[in-house]
Each structure stands twice: as structure tokens, then as C-alpha cells.
Design an enzyme around this catalytic site. Structure first.
Site, PDB file in Angstrom:
ATOM      1  N   GLU A 104       0.845  -1.197   0.000  1.00  0.00           N
ATOM      2  CA  GLU A 104       0.000   0.000   0.000  1.00  0.00           C
ATOM      3  C   GLU A 104       0.881   1.248   0.000  1.00  0.00           C
ATOM      4  O   GLU A 104       1.776   1.378   0.833  1.00  0.00           O
ATOM      5  CB  GLU A 104      -0.930   0.011   1.208  1.00  0.00           C
ATOM      6  CG  GLU A 104      -1.753   1.273   1.374  1.00  0.00           C
ATOM      7  CD  GLU A 104      -2.559   1.644   0.138  1.00  0.00           C
ATOM      8  OE1 GLU A 104      -2.447   2.808  -0.314  1.00  0.00           O
ATOM      9  OE2 GLU A 104      -3.289   0.765  -0.378  1.00  0.00           O
TER      10      GLU A 104
ATOM     11  N   GLY B 259     -24.512  12.233  -9.765  1.00  0.00           N
ATOM     12  CA  GLY B 259     -24.464  10.813  -9.444  1.00  0.00           C
ATOM     13  C   GLY B 259     -24.411  10.612  -7.939  1.00  0.00           C
ATOM     14  O   GLY B 259     -24.773  11.499  -7.162  1.00  0.00           O
TER      15      GLY B 259
ATOM     16  N   GLY C 169     -17.554  11.284 -11.510  1.00  0.00           N
ATOM     17  CA  GLY C 169     -17.172   9.876 -11.527  1.00  0.00           C
ATOM     18  C   GLY C 169     -15.712   9.669 -11.179  1.00  0.00           C
ATOM     19  O   GLY C 169     -14.982  10.600 -10.836  1.00  0.00           O
TER      20      GLY C 169
ATOM     21  N   ALA D 233     -17.175  -0.653  -2.810  1.00  0.00           N
ATOM     22  CA  ALA D 233     -16.252  -1.324  -1.896  1.00  0.00           C
ATOM     23  C   ALA D 233     -16.631  -2.783  -1.682  1.00  0.00           C
ATOM     24  O   ALA D 233     -15.771  -3.681  -1.711  1.00  0.00           O
ATOM     25  CB  ALA D 233     -16.225  -0.584  -0.558  1.00  0.00           C
TER      26      ALA D 233
ATOM     27  N   HIS E  75     -42.813  -6.059  14.966  1.00  0.00           N
ATOM     28  CA  HIS E  75     -43.645  -4.859  14.895  1.00  0.00           C
ATOM     29  C   HIS E  75     -43.445  -4.035  16.168  1.00  0.00           C
ATOM     30  O   HIS E  75     -43.419  -4.579  17.269  1.00  0.00           O
ATOM     31  CB  HIS E  75     -45.123  -5.245  14.772  1.00  0.00           C
ATOM     32  CG  HIS E  75     -46.044  -4.058  14.849  1.00  0.00           C
ATOM     33  ND1 HIS E  75     -46.264  -3.231  13.769  1.00  0.00           N
ATOM     34  CD2 HIS E  75     -46.781  -3.551  15.880  1.00  0.00           C
ATOM     35  CE1 HIS E  75     -47.104  -2.272  14.130  1.00  0.00           C
ATOM     36  NE2 HIS E  75     -47.434  -2.444  15.411  1.00  0.00           N
TER      37      HIS E  75
END
Length: 455
Positions: free
Chosen positions: A34, A182, A270, A318, A442
Site C-alpha cells: 500500500e 451521481g 465519476g 467497496a 412490529h
């Protein structure tokens, strides 16, 4: 220096780190690379920070509406620096949790930039400039995506931001123009409207949330307009210019030129797959419009190299990346994972929430599938009414002859929590009658599920 692994994963977002954990569970000696922070876009620049801001915005909205429930309070004061602190604390806590999981699973974490040099070799360059070579049997690419920009004059002006920069604002803008209607655009519109900013959306397509069921987009538009958001659909942005208020946007709507001024502009048109510097030339897999092409097991055109999540461009979610990663890892071991990685719920965290899974009625008709729909409104649900969340609806799509459920669209409170019931029903090929047989408590929002599958 060279180290040997069964699998090297590049990218520690929800697709990458979950795949690494699954691989370790299956006995694979696994490395994870990463370049910034574990958690990827979702944790650091996407889902989690956005929803942390949204939680604060929802609290502000609830406080303003408390008088409807017999509670009188003063107008809430928005301290955006404190909101950001809550967001950062949330991110840090989750990062710590991910690191703990990786350590416990004995996944080796490398902090640096990964590059595919061959199908069996990955190079890692650390921030200090040190280079490491990792030999591996398999490679999994999970490098995610970055915000897209459009070639509009003035796009590089100060105050014009993508979602990455917008997430770190420490002062509330008096006015905010959002280019794009979007998921990202409507979520930020809801956040900053609740914070007290004057919000405008300019969307090029005829509706908001254009990739979802038409009724969902129309409902979100009506809700945002009712809250004071100015919305222009079918509108093309021509240029951005600096002005006294901040930025002036010129756009064309219904062949007429219009102008909007705002102190900040969010470009939310986007995201695009991130592949920069990822390959040495001989190891470049087949790509199409910037995305890495994969087969049904998420293997690229190069045997042994897989690509999941946003970087393959199939579904930029994700939970889709996680499902794809787990399936890919099992495929590497010659196993078929039982999950269905293309049956993915889509969720939008507006107020009310939006959630959809499976087919819409129009999509089914385009495929020549004979379906019917049944819809109920939230105002028939006791929990929705007593909590002041009666705006909305739930719709189920089912095969006309057998009543097998093939899709559902929700626009209501807790929609993102309830949509999984429909996903499971579709996966198991349940009928309306079978789903109706479940007794739900309920009062609860989930009673809407019982009502919508009764015909």
C-alpha cells in the site's frame, strides 16, 4: 533483496486487504503493498469519511426537526473543524483495526509503491527510496480509482475541488456548486445542505442517479429540491471563471445560457481506474478505456495476474471489490466460491436512503423477461410514521409466472440495511410467498418487506 510469496496484493483497500486475509486463511504466504494508508479509497477518501460527515449532517437535520416531536432546541452550530476531527478519529480507529487483522493473519505489509515487473515478480519502492523485489506465484491488483475531471475551461481555478479535497474542508462554504448528479454529487449535496450551505447541482444527463431506476432518481431530486437544493438536469457546463463571490459557472440548459455563482465548486463526474506506474511494459495486460480487462474469475489476459475492484471498472463499490477479491483468491486455489460477485446491492446515503439490487422492471423488459412489480409507500409503515420518516417507497420486481423475485428498489429509512434481504432472496431464487412467510417484528422498518411481497 528478494522475498518469496504465494500471493502479492497491490492495494490495501477493502478489496485488497480482504483478499489478503482470505488468502492467508487458505494457507497462502501473502504480501500486501500500500502506497498511502491501509483501507484504500473507501476508508481514507471515500465511503467512511463521507458517511462520518453525513452522520454529523443528519444529527444537525434531526435537531432542527426536533420540535415536531415535542422537543425545543436552538439552531445547531456547525463546527466543521470538530466534524473533521470526528471523521479523522473514525478513520484512525478503523486503520488500526485493519493493521491488527493483517498482523494476526501473518500477512506481510509493505508500505510503498508496487509495480509488476513480470508475472512472478513485483517491485516495491518505499517512501525512503529503497527498492525491494518480491517473488510470487500469483499477483492480485487492487489499486482502486481516482476522481475523474472534465476538460472545462477554469477547472484548475482555486476553490474547484474533487471529493478528495472536499472531504477535508474545515470551513463551511456559504454556497456550493456540484458538477455531477451521481452518487457522490447527491451525497455531498445532502451533507452541505444540512450544514447550511446554499447548494446547486448541475448534471449533464436528464436525471439524477441516472444509472439507477428512474423513479429513484426522480424521488431524490424531489427530496433535495424540497430541502432547498437548486437542481439543473440536462445541463452542460461551458466554463468556470473567478468572480467576487468565488467562482462563476456558465452552463447551458434547454438551449438557454445560465449562470450560477458559488464560493466552492465540487467536480463529481465519476472516478477512473488507477493504473499509473503499475506495470513494466512487457507485463501490460489488455486494457479498455483505462480499465484492466478480466474474465469471470477476475484473471487478466496475463495468466496468474488478477484485477479486482475499481481498477477493472466493473462495479465501483467497496463491497463489490471485497466479493471479487475473495472469489479471485479461491480461484487461484482451484476452488469455486459460492458468492455471486455480480449480484451487488447499490446504495446511496441520501435522506431517505436509496438501495437497489438485481433487475429493474425496464432492464428485465429489455432482456425479454416478463416481470411485474409491486410497490408500497412508507406512509403505511408504523415505524416510519412515528419517526417522521414516512417519505419513500419500496418496490419489488418478480417473474410474472412463478413469482420468483429478481429485483428490488428501495427509497426509505434504513434502505441500505434492508436491501440485503432482497439480495439473499434473489440469490436463493425465492418467491414472493416464501419471503412473505418470514415473521418480522412490529413496529419495525422491516415490516415494509413483508408488505411489499404480499400481492
Amino acid at each position: 533483496m528478494s522475498t518469496c510469496f504465494d500471493l502479492v496484493v497491490i492495494g490495501a483497500g477493502p478489496g485488497g486487504y480482504e483478499a489478503a486475509l482470505e488468502a492467508a486463511k487458505l494457507g497462502m504466504h501473502t504480501a500486501l503493498i500500500e502506497k498511502t494508508a491501509v483501507g484504500g479509497t473507501c476508508l481514507n477518501r471515500g465511503c467512511i469519511p463521507t458517511k462520518a460527515l453525513m452522520h454529523s449532517a443528519e444529527l444537525a437535520a434531526k435537531i432542527r426537526g426536533a420540535k415536531e416531536f415535542g422537543i425545543r432546541v436552538q439552531e445547531p452550530e456547525i463546527d466543521l473543524k470538530a466534524v473533521q476531527e470526528h471523521k479523522e478519529n473514525t478513520i484512525a480507529a478503523l486503520q488500526k483495526g485493519i493493521r491488527s487483522l493483517l498482523k494476526g493473519a501473518k500477512v506481510t505489509l509493505y508500505e510503498g509503491k508496487g509495480k509488476v515487473c513480470s508475472p512472478k515478480l513485483v517491485e516495491v519502492t518505499t517512501e525512503e527510496g529503497e527498492t525491494l523485489e518480491l517473488e510470487t506465484e500469483k499477483i492480485l491488483l487492487a489499486t482502486g480509482s481516482v476522481p475523474s475531471l472534465v476538460p472545462i475551461p477554469g477547472i484548475d481555478l482555486p476553490g474547484v475541488m474533487t471529493s478528495d479535497e472536499m472531504l477535508n474542508l474545515e470551513e463551511k462554504p456559504e454556497s456550493l456548486l456540484i458538477i455531477g448528479g451521481g452518487v457522490i454529487g447527491v451525497e455531498f449535496a445532502g451533507i452541505y445542505q444540512a450544514f447550511g450551505s446554499k447548494v446547486t447541482i448541475v448534471e449533464a444527463l436528464p436525471s439524477l442517479l441516472a444509472n439507477m431506476d428512474k423513479e429513484l432518481g426522480q424521488s431524490v431530486k424531489m427530496s433535495l429540491k424540497k430541502k432547498g437544493v437548486d437542481i439543473h438536469t440536462g445541463a452542460r457546463v461551458e466554463k468556470l471563471e473567478a468572480c467576487e463571490q468565488g467562482i462563476r459557472c456558465t452552463f447551458t440548459e434547454k438551449e438557454e445560457t445560465q449562470v450560477c455563482e458559488a464560493s466552492k465548486v465540487l467536480v463529481a463526474v465519476g472516478r477512473r481506474p488507477f493504473t499509473e506506474g503499475l506495470f513494466e511494459e512487457p507485463c501490460m495486460p489488455v486494457m479498455e478505456r483505462g480499465r484492466i480487462c478480466v474474465d469471470e474469475e477476475f484473471q487478466t489476459s496475463i495468466p496468474g495476474i488478477y484485477a479486482i475492484g475499481d481498477v477493472n471498472g466493473l462495479l465501483q463499490l467497496a463491497h463489490a471489490a471485497t466479493a471479487q477479491g475473495i472469489r479471485a483468491v479461491h480461484g487461484m486455489k482451484g476452488e469455486k466460491h459460492p458468492s455471486e460477485p455480480m449480484l451487488i446491492p447499490s446504495c446511496v446515503y441520501t435522506d431517505p436512503e436509496v438501495a437497489s439490487v438485481g433487475l429493474t422492471a425496464s432492464a428485465a423488459q429489455e432482456q425479454g423477461i416478463s416481470v411485474k412489480t409491486h410497490k408500497i409507500v412508507s406512509s403505511s409503515n408504523g415505524k416510519s410514521v412515528l419517526s417522521g420518516q414516512e417519505r419513500g417507497f419500496m418496490k419489488v420486481v418478480y417473474l410474472e409466472d412463478s413469482h420468483v423475485i429478481v429485483g428490488a428498489q428501495l427509497y426509505c429509512a434504513r434502505a441500505t440495511d434492508m436491501i440485503s434481504e432482497f439480495a439473499e432472496a434473489i440469490l436463493q431464487k425465492m418467491t414472493l410467498e416464501e419471503m412473505a412467510a418470514v415473521i418480522r417484528p412490529h413496529p419495525s422498518f422491516s415490516e415494509m418487506i413483508t408488505d411489499v411481497v404480499k400481492i
